[in-house]
Design an enzyme around this catalytic site. Sequence first.
Site, PDB file in Angstrom:
ATOM      1  N   HIS A  70       0.829  -1.202   0.000  1.00  0.00           N
ATOM      2  CA  HIS A  70       0.000   0.000   0.000  1.00  0.00           C
ATOM      3  C   HIS A  70       0.866   1.255   0.000  1.00  0.00           C
ATOM      4  CE1 HIS A  70      -2.716   3.147   1.386  1.00  0.00           C
ATOM      5  NE2 HIS A  70      -3.720   2.386   0.989  1.00  0.00           N
ATOM      6  N   GLY A  71       1.798   1.364   0.912  1.00  0.00           N
ATOM      7  CA  GLY A  71       2.742   2.472   0.909  1.00  0.00           C
ATOM      8  C   GLY A  71       2.275   3.768   1.549  1.00  0.00           C
ATOM      9  N   ASP A  72       1.012   3.857   1.984  1.00  0.00           N
ATOM     10  CA  ASP A  72       0.533   5.099   2.585  1.00  0.00           C
ATOM     11  C   ASP A  72      -0.569   4.809   3.611  1.00  0.00           C
ATOM     12  OD1 ASP A  72       0.518   7.844   2.993  1.00  0.00           O
ATOM     13  OD2 ASP A  72      -0.888   8.230   1.364  1.00  0.00           O
ATOM     14  N   ILE A  73      -0.274   3.893   4.528  1.00  0.00           N
ATOM     15  CA  ILE A  73      -1.259   3.544   5.552  1.00  0.00           C
ATOM     16  C   ILE A  73      -1.304   4.662   6.595  1.00  0.00           C
ATOM     17  CG2 ILE A  73      -1.860   1.906   7.386  1.00  0.00           C
ATOM     18  CD1 ILE A  73      -2.138   0.711   4.644  1.00  0.00           C
ATOM     19  N   ASN A 104      -6.604   7.348   5.210  1.00  0.00           N
ATOM     20  CA  ASN A 104      -6.756   6.411   4.084  1.00  0.00           C
ATOM     21  C   ASN A 104      -7.519   5.153   4.464  1.00  0.00           C
ATOM     22  OD1 ASN A 104      -5.458   8.027   2.243  1.00  0.00           O
ATOM     23  ND2 ASN A 104      -3.474   7.073   2.539  1.00  0.00           N
TER      24      ASN A 104
END
Length: 98
Positions: free
Chosen positions: A79-82, A86
């Site tokens: 995911h990279g942007d928890i 979000n």
Amino acid sequence: ELRMLRRLRHPNIVLFYGACILLDTRDLALAMEYVRGARLDRFVPPPPHGPSTPQRCKLADDVCCALHYLHRQKPQLVHGDIKGSNIMVEQSIGGVLN
């Protein structure tokens, strides 16, 4: 990336419907499932307020299930942007990753 998004099917991941390029700005617009609820960072205040401990655990489990599903894909997805903004909490108290 769009090819990967369209094949994802999991109850805790927002459905991806499609994409289009806006002609005037050349921006990419994504069409995704509407989730009725609140962002996690607005839904969960510090204890003792907000959801009960079992509800908090259920939200954490929902997010972990979504991440586990992403990490099992071939190729593996990250995911990279928890962050709280979000993650959507549905009215039925379930976490959905977007």
